[in-house]
Design an enzyme around this catalytic site. Structure first.
Site, mmCIF file in Angstrom:
data_model
loop_
_atom_site.group_PDB
_atom_site.id
_atom_site.type_symbol
_atom_site.label_atom_id
_atom_site.label_comp_id
_atom_site.label_asym_id
_atom_site.label_seq_id
_atom_site.Cartn_x
_atom_site.Cartn_y
_atom_site.Cartn_z
ATOM 1 N N TYR A 86 5.755 27.595 26.787
ATOM 2 C CA TYR A 86 6.432 26.298 26.979
ATOM 3 C C TYR A 86 5.844 25.249 26.039
ATOM 4 C CZ TYR A 86 8.325 28.194 31.353
ATOM 5 O OH TYR A 86 8.961 28.969 32.292
ATOM 6 N N LYS B 122 12.314 34.402 29.217
ATOM 7 C CA LYS B 122 11.172 34.251 28.317
ATOM 8 C C LYS B 122 9.966 34.939 28.929
ATOM 9 C CE LYS B 122 8.410 32.146 30.233
ATOM 10 N NZ LYS B 122 7.727 32.371 31.547
#
Ligand code: NDP
Length: 383
Positions: A234, A146
């Site tokens: 996140y 990510k």
């Protein structure tokens, strides 16, 4: 479940096969074939999927490589690095054949290596797209770190390339394989805190460009953005997996200290808000200016759930605050890295779509672009 399925399909195959050969008067051959099939099934069950890691930086060497011994379905068989010396040392420490070391120039030769099934890309963000495309062209499945890429176009290129090659693409959203996060989802879904109304999440750590892993993070071209792309993701992803919904409206504000050279190119602090179709609202922040925060909290009609830390590598603290007091939930910590690696291996073995495919990564990139747009315009953006 997996064994039961294998066993039943093996029996089904044997039944079909024995029937065919018995009809042809070849029963003894059927016996011999049955034993061959049994041993093939056993070998298949014992086979581990072979992984190559691209980029031997801080996260790869300190978290991912050490997780492989905990994997049940995956083994590390190859390394790709710009530093031959570093790769040789890591290969030696991890029992990897030195012939399976590649660099960025000869990376495409990996197509000739049958030991490698998956390529795991742990490079700076802007490089994920190029190496995903190259890996899929080499006939390998791909796991990308990510954020998936630094633009929507690059994410689409990655998805298209893997589709065209008939290969799986998974984005490494480790929190979606981590037991405390999974428990939080289960509790919210199960109504533990009543009707979910509001969520909040914050992620912050100091950016230290004097460290090699933060040098490229201060470079807009390589990182794609600042704290949002790196750790705000996140918060964003958690809001989506905790609600099980996609946002419909996004609002945001950004502040970067104009006198701080670290934030010449990338942003320092982002505050963003999400509206979900059910009416749930979320308030999130990310920052390179405050340290050590990685948490979320969910507020419902009967109480609240707090996971703090929520996205640490090894430590999680889950509390429920209900009318009758605060209760700490005791569940077993698990190795989230091994769990996510084995998930993709299992998907390859059983030809399933990963839980966090390329499309999941693309959604977050689109929402992060909307966050930047809302902050720039100074008004909410519909998504
Ligand atoms: P590092 O800088 O420590 O590692 C990146 C590695 O990429 C380098 O060590 C280098 O490896 C290789 N590389 C190739 N070209 C370049 C280049 N031009 N500049 C810099 N490095 C290059 O970064 P991290 O390990 O912290 O992050 C890597 C990726 O992992 C990022 O996408 C990040 O977002 C993600 N990450 C994910 C985490 C998670 O919890 N899921 C946590 C931390 C990071 P070599 O010398 O072997 O060529």
């Amino acid at each position: 479940m997996e064994n039961a399925n294998n066993e039943s399909s093996r029996r089904h195959f044997l039944r079909k096969f024995s029937y065919g050969v018995a009809m042809a008067g070849l029963a003894p051959v059927a016996e011999a074939t049955a034993s061959m099939v049994t041993s093939t099934t056993k070998t298949m069950a014992e086979k581990k999927i072979g992984w190559a890691i691209v980029g031997l930086g801080k996260f790869a060497t300190q978290q991912i490589i050490p997780a492989f011994p905990n994997c049940k379905k995956s083994k590390l068989v190859a390394l790709v690095s710009g530093s031959l010396e570093k790769a040789r040392k890591i290969a030696d420490e991890n029992g990897i054949n030195p012939k399976n070391i590649y660099n960025y120039q000869n990376f495409d030769d990996i197509k000739n290596n049958p030991e490698v099934d998956v390529v795991y890309i742990i490079l700076p963000n802007s490089m994920h797209a190029e190496y995903t495309v190259r890996a899929s062209k080499a006939g390998k499945h791909v796991m990308s770190e990510k954020p998936m890429a630094t633009s929507v176009e690059d994410c689409e290129k990655m998805i298209d390339a893997c589709k065209k090659a008939g290969k799986k693409l998974m984005i490494a959203y480790r929190a979606q394989y981590e037991p405390f996060n999974l428990k939080s989802i289960e509790m919210i879904k199960g109504g533990k805190i009543g009707k979910l109304r509001f969520l909040t999440s914050d992620h912050g750590r100091l950016l230290k460009p004097e460290q090699p892993e933060d040098k490229w993070r201060a470079d807009k071209q390589m990182a794609g953005g600042g704290s949002l792309m790196d750790i705000g993701i996140y918060s964003l992803n958690a809001m989506r997996y905790l609600t099980g919904e996609e946002p419909v409206e996004i609002n945001a504000m950004i502040y970067s200290d104009p006198n701080d050279p670290r934030f010449k190119e990338v942003e320092e602090t982002v505050a963003f808000q999400l509206r979900f179709p059910s009416g749930v609202l979320a308030n999130c922040s990310s920052s390179y200016g405050y340290e050590g925060v990685k948490r979320f909290q969910a507020f419902g009609s009967k109480g609240s759930l707090i996971l703090d830390p929520a996205t640490d590598y090894y430590e999680h603290n889950l509390e429920l605050k209900l009318e009758d007091g605060t209760k700490k939930e005791k569940i077993q910590e698990g190795n989230q890295f091994a769990a996510e690696i084995d998930h993709l291996s299992e998907c390859i073995m059983e030809n399933k779509t990963p839980k966090t495919p390329g499309e999941e990564g693309l959604r977050d990139i689109k929402y992060m672009m909307a966050i930047y747009e809302a902050a720039k315009k100074g008004k909410p953006v519909k998504v």
